[in-house]
Design a protein around this motif. Structure first.
Motif, short mmCIF file in Angstrom:
data_model
loop_
_atom_site.label_atom_id
_atom_site.label_comp_id
_atom_site.label_asym_id
_atom_site.label_seq_id
_atom_site.Cartn_x
_atom_site.Cartn_y
_atom_site.Cartn_z
N ALA A 86 -1.21 24.26 -5.69
CA ALA A 86 -2.46 24.94 -5.34
C ALA A 86 -2.77 26.08 -6.31
O ALA A 86 -3.94 26.29 -6.69
N GLU A 140 -4.03 24.53 -9.51
CA GLU A 140 -5.38 24.01 -9.31
C GLU A 140 -6.39 25.15 -9.31
O GLU A 140 -7.50 25.02 -9.85
N ARG A 150 -9.68 25.73 -11.61
CA ARG A 150 -10.99 25.91 -10.98
C ARG A 150 -11.69 27.15 -11.52
O ARG A 150 -12.88 27.12 -11.86
N ARG A 172 -0.98 16.47 -0.24
CA ARG A 172 -2.01 17.49 -0.43
C ARG A 172 -3.09 16.98 -1.37
O ARG A 172 -4.29 17.20 -1.14
N GLU A 193 -5.45 14.49 0.30
CA GLU A 193 -6.40 15.18 1.18
C GLU A 193 -7.56 15.78 0.40
O GLU A 193 -8.66 15.92 0.93
N ARG A 194 -7.30 16.10 -0.87
CA ARG A 194 -8.33 16.73 -1.70
C ARG A 194 -9.03 15.73 -2.62
O ARG A 194 -9.81 16.11 -3.49
N ARG A 204 -7.69 13.78 -4.93
CA ARG A 204 -7.14 13.74 -6.29
C ARG A 204 -6.34 12.47 -6.52
O ARG A 204 -5.86 11.83 -5.57
#
Length: 242
Positions: A174, A177, A181, A204, A207-208, A210
């Motif tokens: 995260a 990422e 971003r 994870r 869920e996003r 990716r």
């Protein structure tokens, strides 16, 4: 309308789990067989580490060509990615020399952004038409990648935290990422981790929305901790992740 097929890469072999599984492929025929089974299970991109006759990883032109040609023949149309890890050749100048001697080129290479000389290696490969997967093993690598100016010419970026503990690995993914971003880098992202933690990172990422990666380079175990039969079983489980 059906949802698009999940993008799952498979890393067929590599140093991280070398010796931990009896079915890690090394020689061209073994890589071709493993790749074909992984594609049948749902893999879309094939990542591999060519080996010499003794089974040691190498960047030498001959074994690299043999591995690429064998896998390409077995899996026509599937993109092939080679490793350029410093774990294979730690001297940056020697690594560039070896890669410059390649006679058969992969579609992509994974270039770990925290390694010495990686920008120069990427420049040389881009000049030969080879796509770059920017490998981020830790959040400082993400910052180095942003600063390098390479992002606009890369094909994709791999977020691959190496934390052994699942929650730590997902937090690390995260953080990386978020760095991308904030830098407005919108490359395709492929997420994976190491060992049992790889599955938490994969979940994870799914869920996003990716892409994800699995395979015997990254983990030898299934989400419940059981030893996987082979690369194909890891891919089947990754494709079916909820």
């Amino acid at each position: 309308m059906d949802a698009p097929a999940r993008i799952v890469d498979v890393a067929l072999n590599g140093a991280r789990t070398d010796g931990e599984h009896p079915r890690i492929p090394r020689q061209p025929a073994e890589l071709a067989t493993a790749a074909s089974a992984a594609v049948a299970a749902g893999a879309r991109v094939l990542h591999l580490h060519p080996c010499d006759a003794s089974g040691a990883q190498t960047l030498d032109a001959g074994p690299c060509a043999a591995a690429i040609e064998a896998v390409r023949a077995a899996c026509p149309g599937a993109p092939i990615s080679l490793s350029t890890s410093a774990a294979i050749e730690p001297d940056p100048a020697r690594r560039r020399e070896l890669v410059a001697e390649w006679t058969v080129l992969p579609d992509l290479v994974t270039a770990n952004q925290g390694e010495d000389g990686i920008v120069e290696l990427c420049e040389a490969l881009l000049a030969r038409g080879v796509g770059i997967e920017a490998g981020l093993l830790a959040w400082p690598d993400a910052e180095a990648f942003v600063a390098s100016g390479l992002a606009g010419r890369c094909a994709r970026v791999l977020l691959e935290p190496l934390d052994a503990e699942p929650d730590a690995a997902t937090r690390h993914a995260a953080r990386m990422e978020d760095i991308l971003r904030r830098a407005q880098i919108v490359l395709e992202q492929v997420h994976h981790g190491e060992g049992i933690a790889s599955w938490s990172v994969n979940r994870r990422a799914v869920e996003r929305g990716r892409a994800i990666r699995t395979g015997l380079e990254d983990t030898t175990v299934l989400p419940d901790g059981r030893l996987a039969t082979d690369n194909a079983e890891l891919v089947r489980v990754a494709v079916a992740l909820p």
